[in-house]
Structures are given as structure tokens and as C-alpha cells.
Design a protein around this motif. Structure first.
Motif, PDB file in Angstrom:
ATOM      1  N   GLU A   1       0.883  -1.315   0.030  1.00 53.99           N
ATOM      2  CA  GLU A   1      -0.180   0.059  -0.086  1.00 53.99           C
ATOM      3  C   GLU A   1       0.825   1.447   0.051  1.00 53.99           C
ATOM      4  O   GLU A   1       0.614   2.142  -0.757  1.00 53.99           O
ATOM      5  CB  GLU A   1      -0.800  -0.075   1.283  1.00 53.99           C
ATOM      6  CG  GLU A   1      -1.955   1.323   1.255  1.00 53.99           C
ATOM      7  CD  GLU A   1      -2.939   1.128   2.505  1.00 53.99           C
ATOM      8  OE1 GLU A   1      -3.319   2.181   2.916  1.00 53.99           O
ATOM      9  OE2 GLU A   1      -3.118   0.155   2.857  1.00 53.99           O
ATOM     10  N   GLU A   2       1.885   1.324   0.835  1.00 54.08           N
ATOM     11  CA  GLU A   2       2.849   2.394   0.935  1.00 54.08           C
ATOM     12  C   GLU A   2       3.676   2.709  -0.488  1.00 54.08           C
ATOM     13  O   GLU A   2       3.662   3.730  -0.837  1.00 54.08           O
ATOM     14  CB  GLU A   2       3.550   2.371   2.128  1.00 54.08           C
ATOM     15  CG  GLU A   2       4.622   3.516   2.279  1.00 54.08           C
ATOM     16  CD  GLU A   2       3.848   4.761   2.635  1.00 54.08           C
ATOM     17  OE1 GLU A   2       4.421   5.952   1.882  1.00 54.08           O
ATOM     18  OE2 GLU A   2       2.999   4.968   2.828  1.00 54.08           O
ATOM     19  N   CYS A   3       4.183   1.550  -0.648  1.00 53.51           N
ATOM     20  CA  CYS A   3       5.171   1.713  -2.069  1.00 53.51           C
ATOM     21  C   CYS A   3       4.335   2.001  -3.088  1.00 53.51           C
ATOM     22  O   CYS A   3       4.455   2.727  -4.118  1.00 53.51           O
ATOM     23  CB  CYS A   3       5.846   0.292  -2.372  1.00 53.51           C
ATOM     24  SG  CYS A   3       7.038   0.200  -1.339  1.00 53.51           S
ATOM     25  N   GLY A   4       2.958   1.513  -3.314  1.00 51.39           N
ATOM     26  CA  GLY A   4       2.088   1.990  -4.267  1.00 51.39           C
ATOM     27  C   GLY A   4       1.698   3.237  -4.337  1.00 51.39           C
ATOM     28  O   GLY A   4       1.172   3.827  -5.572  1.00 51.39           O
ATOM     29  N   LYS A   5       1.898   4.113  -3.575  1.00 53.00           N
ATOM     30  CA  LYS A   5       1.753   5.795  -3.557  1.00 53.00           C
ATOM     31  C   LYS A   5       3.111   6.415  -4.409  1.00 53.00           C
ATOM     32  O   LYS A   5       2.648   7.774  -4.459  1.00 53.00           O
ATOM     33  CB  LYS A   5       1.799   6.079  -2.168  1.00 53.00           C
ATOM     34  CG  LYS A   5       0.508   5.686  -1.132  1.00 53.00           C
ATOM     35  CD  LYS A   5       0.616   6.143   0.175  1.00 53.00           C
ATOM     36  CE  LYS A   5      -0.380   5.435   1.025  1.00 53.00           C
ATOM     37  NZ  LYS A   5      -0.283   6.013   2.456  1.00 53.00           N
ATOM     38  N   HIS A   6       3.980   5.632  -4.472  1.00 56.61           N
ATOM     39  CA  HIS A   6       5.164   6.385  -5.154  1.00 56.61           C
ATOM     40  C   HIS A   6       5.445   5.798  -6.548  1.00 56.61           C
ATOM     41  O   HIS A   6       5.065   4.848  -6.916  1.00 56.61           O
ATOM     42  CB  HIS A   6       6.360   6.157  -4.210  1.00 56.61           C
ATOM     43  CG  HIS A   6       6.134   6.486  -2.821  1.00 56.61           C
ATOM     44  ND1 HIS A   6       6.156   7.598  -2.424  1.00 56.61           N
ATOM     45  CD2 HIS A   6       5.813   5.606  -1.814  1.00 56.61           C
ATOM     46  CE1 HIS A   6       6.132   7.384  -1.071  1.00 56.61           C
ATOM     47  NE2 HIS A   6       5.858   6.481  -0.709  1.00 56.61           N
ATOM     48  N   GLU A   7       5.905   6.922  -7.396  1.00 53.20           N
ATOM     49  CA  GLU A   7       6.083   6.678  -8.763  1.00 53.20           C
ATOM     50  C   GLU A   7       7.283   6.080  -9.269  1.00 53.20           C
ATOM     51  O   GLU A   7       7.665   5.733 -10.367  1.00 53.20           O
ATOM     52  CB  GLU A   7       5.994   7.898  -9.575  1.00 53.20           C
ATOM     53  CG  GLU A   7       4.553   8.521  -9.452  1.00 53.20           C
ATOM     54  CD  GLU A   7       3.585   7.299 -10.282  1.00 53.20           C
ATOM     55  OE1 GLU A   7       3.862   6.782 -11.132  1.00 53.20           O
ATOM     56  OE2 GLU A   7       2.349   7.309  -9.367  1.00 53.20           O
TER      57      GLU A   7
END
Length: 112
Positions: free
Chosen positions: A81-87
């Protein structure tokens, strides 16, 4: 079914996730905006350690495999979830590895 075969896919997913989290951790430390990636970095370390622990518990056929793998699912979901917020590419790859690991652990828990 032999426990070694039963755990094989899950162990592989855990080790792949551990590696992806470690790559993301190191790569994130090299990024310009560390403050933005602070939670990502923290969860990368946690998830990598828990995935390693889960893989080792399955290899040793620990009596706590189920509890450890349940924790692994939670850690992987949080990290994804957290890593999915970054490009960043390393974040995207980590998030995908975390999702695969969580799925593999859930599947192992359902059949074990």
C-alpha cells in the motif's frame, strides 16, 4: 502433500519479496526527497525482515508457521500500500512483489 512442496511457492514468494524490499530500501535512501519516502523506507525494512523470517520458519517447519505467515501477509499488504503511493520504479516493483507474497501466503494458509 509433502510440506516442503506445500511451502515451496510461498517460500519463493517470500524470498523474492525480501529482495524487492531490500532493493527498494536501498534505492529509496538514494532518492532526493527522503521525507516523502520515510514510511516506505521503514516498511521496506520491516517487510524484508518478516519475509525472511517467514521463509526460514517454513524451511524449518516451525510450529508457528501459520502465525508468522499471517504476520507476513499484514506486513506485505502494508508495504504494498505504501510503495504503491510512489512513482519510483523500485517502489512499483516492491509493491508488486509484496502483493504476490501476500497472495502466496494466503494460499498456503488456506491449504495447509
Amino acid at each position: 502433500m509433502n510440506q516442503d512442496l506445500q511451502y515451496k511457492d510461498c517460500i519463493e514468494a517470500c524470498l523474492q519479496c525480501m529482495n524487492a524490499c531490500n532493493v527498494c530500501y536501498v534505492s529509496s535512501l538514494k532518492e532526493y526527497d527522503l521525507a516523502m519516502l520515510r514510511e516506505c523506507i521503514r516498511l521496506d525494512r520491516e517487510c524484508a525482515d518478516i519475509c525472511d523470517f517467514a521463509a526460514q520458519s517454513m524451511i524449518r517447519q516451525s510450529p508457528f508457521v501459520h502465525e508468522i505467515c499471517e504476520l507476513c501477509v499484514k506486513a506485505c499488504e502494508a508495504c504494498a500500500e505504501e510503495c504503491g503511493k510512489h512513482e519510483h520504479e523500485h517502489c512499483k516493483e516492491c509493491a508488486e512483489a509484496c502483493r504476490r507474497c501476500a497472495d502466496a501466503c494466503r494460499q498456503m494458509l488456506a491449504t495447509a
